[in-house]
Scaffold this motif. Structure first.
Motif, PDB file in Angstrom:
ATOM      1  N   LEU A  72       0.807  -1.214   0.000  1.00 49.51           N
ATOM      2  CA  LEU A  72       0.000   0.000   0.000  1.00 49.51           C
ATOM      3  C   LEU A  72       0.845   1.271   0.000  1.00 49.51           C
ATOM      4  O   LEU A  72       0.301   2.368   0.111  1.00 49.51           O
ATOM      5  N   ARG A  73       2.159   1.119  -0.141  1.00 51.61           N
ATOM      6  CA  ARG A  73       3.009   2.309  -0.044  1.00 51.61           C
ATOM      7  C   ARG A  73       2.742   3.313  -1.158  1.00 51.61           C
ATOM      8  O   ARG A  73       2.712   4.525  -0.941  1.00 51.61           O
ATOM      9  N   LEU A  74       2.538   2.809  -2.396  1.00 57.62           N
ATOM     10  CA  LEU A  74       2.269   3.715  -3.506  1.00 57.62           C
ATOM     11  C   LEU A  74       0.959   4.450  -3.285  1.00 57.62           C
ATOM     12  O   LEU A  74       0.869   5.668  -3.492  1.00 57.62           O
ATOM     13  N   LEU A  75      -0.064   3.708  -2.837  1.00 59.79           N
ATOM     14  CA  LEU A  75      -1.360   4.329  -2.576  1.00 59.79           C
ATOM     15  C   LEU A  75      -1.229   5.385  -1.479  1.00 59.79           C
ATOM     16  O   LEU A  75      -1.780   6.479  -1.584  1.00 59.79           O
ATOM     17  N   SER A  76      -0.472   5.063  -0.427  1.00 59.35           N
ATOM     18  CA  SER A  76      -0.268   6.000   0.663  1.00 59.35           C
ATOM     19  C   SER A  76       0.482   7.241   0.191  1.00 59.35           C
ATOM     20  O   SER A  76       0.178   8.372   0.593  1.00 59.35           O
ATOM     21  N   LYS A  77       1.438   7.022  -0.718  1.00 67.50           N
ATOM     22  CA  LYS A  77       2.206   8.158  -1.241  1.00 67.50           C
ATOM     23  C   LYS A  77       1.321   9.062  -2.087  1.00 67.50           C
ATOM     24  O   LYS A  77       1.414  10.292  -2.023  1.00 67.50           O
ATOM     25  N   LEU A  78       0.428   8.464  -2.886  1.00 69.02           N
ATOM     26  CA  LEU A  78      -0.469   9.261  -3.728  1.00 69.02           C
ATOM     27  C   LEU A  78      -1.440  10.071  -2.884  1.00 69.02           C
ATOM     28  O   LEU A  78      -1.774  11.210  -3.219  1.00 69.02           O
ATOM     29  N   GLY A  79      -1.893   9.471  -1.795  1.00 72.04           N
ATOM     30  CA  GLY A  79      -2.871  10.160  -0.954  1.00 72.04           C
ATOM     31  C   GLY A  79      -2.268  11.079   0.077  1.00 72.04           C
ATOM     32  O   GLY A  79      -3.006  11.786   0.761  1.00 72.04           O
ATOM     33  N   GLY A  80      -0.945  11.061   0.220  1.00 68.20           N
ATOM     34  CA  GLY A  80      -0.320  11.872   1.268  1.00 68.20           C
ATOM     35  C   GLY A  80      -0.555  11.289   2.641  1.00 68.20           C
ATOM     36  O   GLY A  80      -0.511  12.014   3.642  1.00 68.20           O
ATOM     37  N   GLY A  81      -0.820  10.014   2.707  1.00 70.42           N
ATOM     38  CA  GLY A  81      -1.103   9.339   3.972  1.00 70.42           C
ATOM     39  C   GLY A  81      -2.055   8.197   3.705  1.00 70.42           C
ATOM     40  O   GLY A  81      -2.834   8.228   2.746  1.00 70.42           O
ATOM     41  N   ILE A  82      -2.021   7.187   4.555  1.00 73.34           N
ATOM     42  CA  ILE A  82      -2.850   6.006   4.297  1.00 73.34           C
ATOM     43  C   ILE A  82      -4.333   6.317   4.503  1.00 73.34           C
ATOM     44  O   ILE A  82      -5.199   5.742   3.837  1.00 73.34           O
ATOM     45  N   GLY A  83      -4.636   7.245   5.439  1.00 72.33           N
ATOM     46  CA  GLY A  83      -6.037   7.592   5.690  1.00 72.33           C
ATOM     47  C   GLY A  83      -6.716   8.182   4.459  1.00 72.33           C
ATOM     48  O   GLY A  83      -7.719   7.643   3.955  1.00 72.33           O
TER      49      GLY A  83
END
Length: 401
Positions: free
Chosen positions: A224-235
């Motif tokens: 999920l690191r790429l997704l977290s990076k795109l969103g600026g956070g996992i939330g």
């Protein structure tokens, strides 16, 4: 001049998810097309509202005017139709086993003679109560027809002896019972069974699609690191990922409800804003549950299996087909943690019963609690995955040094 890179955030994740949906027909099919197809199929099945003309067989051992009158009255009820006249119970039993008849009515010999003599001959009805709905319909219809015929004969016999019709009827039925169903008086299956089936089907799709969507992002080395990076956070990343599906599921529920309350004429006697709020909480609850299963499962297949196990048997625990108060403690507890239980209660209160808003606030609060608990579990699971990843990276670094 180079185009500026978009800033990480919720909008970036939403845009990426919309591109995913556009390039993955299976997600579009599961989130939009398939739920509508299933809801349309269920609407087609329950379109008539009531099962009518269920075939039954009769064994007439009396062959009198009275037995023929009873058969005509049974046949005249809208629920059943006398489709077979057989010689004995063995032939009737074969019809039930073959599935071509739902019941056998046994009219004994000397039926008319015993009734006129004031005796009480037994008219037996054999039916398969494993099919509880069919069994109750057949039993109720035949029992009412036979009782009406017997009452008519009894009144006729007493009036022929000089008794008044009212007195004869009063002597046959000394304490009449008046039954008045407050809700769904026509026993229409659209009003309670179809109205309950649509949310049950939707909770499966919402949970499975959410688990599938987030499970796709969790696959691979980077997780999920790429997704977290795109969103600026996992939330924000998880919220942005679920948001397009939230709108899709709300639209699907809206279309299904417009068919139910519009085309099929199911009553809506409640408060629209309250039902819309319940719809939103219901969708969010199962999206978060699906996200949790995607984060808990070892891989995508296991996540989908858990989602299926959680949602598929849910209908049996919500109290529609079997009362929750009569269930064991485990079934009651399991039903209490299902968002479907509280959502169904709100739907029935606000549609069929026309209950005041205050009556639905408690199940609405439970539904909101389900959302909060599911969100908390997702946060805790993400935090654990992050700690595990950091610990694994630290071990690799220590091994390298």
């Amino acid at each position: 001049m180079a185009r500026p890179r978009p800033q990480p955030g919720l909008l970036l994740v939403v845009q990426r998810e919309l591109r995913w949906i556009r390039h993955r027909p299976v997600i579009t099919f599961l989130a939009l097309v398939f739920p509508l197809l299933v809801c349309g199929l269920l609407a087609g099945i329950f379109n008539s509202g009531l099962p009518t003309d269920l075939p039954v067989a009769v064994v007439d051992k009396d062959r009198s005017d009275l037995s023929r009158q009873v058969i005509r009255m049974v046949d005249a009820t809208p629920d059943v139709a006398v489709a077979y006249a057989v010689e004995d119970l063995a032939a009737g039993r074969r019809l039930i086993l073959e599935g071509t008849a739902y019941a056998v009515v046994m009219l004994p010999a000397n039926l008319e003679r015993d009734v006129k003599a004031g005796r009480r001959p037994d008219v037996a009805v054999f039916y398969n109560n494993q099919f509880m709905t069919i069994g109750s319909i057949v039993s109720r219809a035949i029992g009412s027809a036979v009782a009406t015929a017997a009452t008519g004969v009894g009144v006729a016999a007493r009036t022929s002896r000089g008794q008044g019709a009212d007195a004869a009827l009063a002597s046959l039925i000394p304490i009449p019972v008046q039954q008045s169903p407050l809700f769904n008086p026509t026993l229409n299956y659209v009003f309670f069974l179809l109205a309950a089936q649509i949310p049950t089907v939707m909770q499966i799709f919402i949970c499975v699609v959410s688990a599938y969507s987030i499970g796709l992002d969790r696959r691979g080395v980077i997780g999920l690191r790429l997704l977290s990076k795109l969103g600026g956070g996992i939330g924000p990343a998880i919220v942005g990922k679920m948001l397009p599906y939230t709108f899709a599921f709300m639209a699907t529920l809206g279309i299904a409800d417009s068919i139910l309350f519009g085309w099929l004429g199911a009553p809506f006697r409640g408060h629209w804003p309250l039902l819309l709020a319940a719809n939103l909480l219901f969708v969010l609850a199962y999206q978060l549950v699906g996200a949790l299963f995607a984060l808990v499962g070892r891989d995508l297949v296991q996540s989908l299996n858990i989602a299926g196990l959680f949602t598929a048997p849910a209908f049996g625990f919500v109290g529609i087909s079997f009362p929750r108060l009569a269930m064991g403690w485990f079934a009651q507890a399991w039903g209490a943690i299902l968002p479907l239980t509280w959502y169904m209660q709100i739907r029935i209160d606000q549609t069929l019963r026309g209950a005041p808003v205050e009556a639905s606030l408690r199940p609405l609060a439970y539904l909101a609690l389900c959302v909060a608990v599911a969100a908390l579990l997702v946060v805790l699971r993400v935090a654990k995955l992050r700690r595990d990843r950091l610990r694994a990276g630290q071990l690799v670094l220590e091994a390298a040094t």
